[in-house]
Design an enzyme around this catalytic site. Structure first.
Site, PDB file in Angstrom:
ATOM      1  CG  ASP A 108      -1.660  -1.095   1.562  1.00 18.54           C
ATOM      2  OD1 ASP A 108      -2.003  -1.806   0.616  1.00 18.54           O
ATOM      3  OD2 ASP A 108      -1.981  -1.297   2.754  1.00 18.54           O
TER       4      ASP A 108
HETATM    5  N1  URA Z   1      -1.130  -5.913   4.091  1.00 21.06           N
HETATM    6  C1  URA Z   1      -1.595  -4.658   4.066  1.00 21.06           C
HETATM    7  O1  URA Z   1      -2.595  -4.339   4.690  1.00 21.06           O
HETATM    8  N2  URA Z   1      -0.919  -3.748   3.338  1.00 21.06           N
HETATM    9  C2  URA Z   1       0.193  -4.043   2.637  1.00 21.06           C
HETATM   10  O2  URA Z   1       0.774  -3.167   1.995  1.00 21.06           O
HETATM   11  C3  URA Z   1       0.655  -5.355   2.666  1.00 21.06           C
HETATM   12  C4  URA Z   1      -0.024  -6.281   3.409  1.00 21.06           C
END
Ligand code: URA
Length: 240
Positions: A108
């Site tokens: 993310d």
């Molecule tokens: N889980 C999440 O919530 N975000 C990420 O970037 C990776 C795993």
């Protein structure tokens, strides 16, 4: 073997015309000898940069290329999304590489840490394949104190995320502090770690990926920096 001009164009050194001009200008050398023929066939091996130079500078590593990056917060993994992208943190020329570089899965925008980037589709698919269960290790900082039951809930392999029909596979929680934990998951569902903590009534305020299989983010790789992996180092992803 690859034609010299095509090889350099595919590494992002310019269009065919640009690289032909470089070659004709005697700027491209193989083991110190200027190559003047754009059509010359070159053996494309991993050690190419030790032999092939442009203006005395080793060429970029050829495909297949695997690199790790310490993804900073606020940067996106998608090629298309607006905002600063992980690809903008690499040498500019690499955006013109063919085959193109892609991230192996995504983090993310608000998650930092280890991301692998490759032009090797086979490697990419092996890492993200649901059949392989490559473990991914995250460190999460939480909004509320852990209540002590989360580890058992995650380990059970029955947790259902909102809007999904299949329970999650077992995941391993290591408590690091009142509001901090390390979580190892073997799937890659959308926003999985954040949604797992949401499912147990908590909220992730910071998330950082430390490891993918046998490849750990080195302490000396600063946010935004990248490092090229040898073929053997990349395969360590599967050493678990
Ligand atoms: N889980 C999440 O919530 N975000 C990420 O970037 C990776 C795993």
């Amino acid at each position: 073997m690859a034609r010299l001009d095509r090889l350099l164009a595919n590494l992002g050194y310019g269009g065919r015309r640009d690289v032909q001009a470089l070659i004709a200008g005697g700027k491209v050398t193989l083991d110190g000898v200027a190559l003047k023929n754009s059509a010359q066939k070159i053996a494309v091996t991993a050690d190419l940069p030790q032999h092939l130079k442009i203006r005395g500078v080793p060429v970029d590593p050829p495909a297949p290329l695997v690199l790790m990056m310490n993804k900073p917060l606020g940067v996106v993994c998608s090629h298309r999304e607006d905002g600063e992208r992980i690809y903008d943190l690499l040498p500019r020329r690499w955006q013109a590489r063919d085959p193109a570089l892609s991230s192996v899965g995504r983090l993310d925008k608000d998650t930092s840490g280890l991301i692998l980037i490759t032009d090797d589709g086979d490697f990419l698919h092996r890492v993200i394949s649901p059949k392989r269960h490559v473990p991914k290790v995250y460190r999460a900082v939480l909004d509320r104190p852990l209540n002590g039951t989360e580890g058992a809930t995650f380990a059970e392999g029955a947790l259902m995320l909102e809007g999904e029909e299949k329970p999650l596979l077992p995941a391993e929680l290591e408590v690091l502090g009142e509001r901090e934990a390390r979580l190892t998951i073997t799937e890659g569902r959308y926003h999985q770690v954040r949604r797992m903590f949401a499912a147990v009534g908590n909220h992730v305020t910071a998330l950082h990926r430390e490891r993918i299989g046998g490849v750990a983010l080195p302490d000396d790789l600063a946010p935004g920096e990248h490092r090229i992996l040898s073929a053997a180092q990349a395969e360590e992803v599967f050493d678990v």
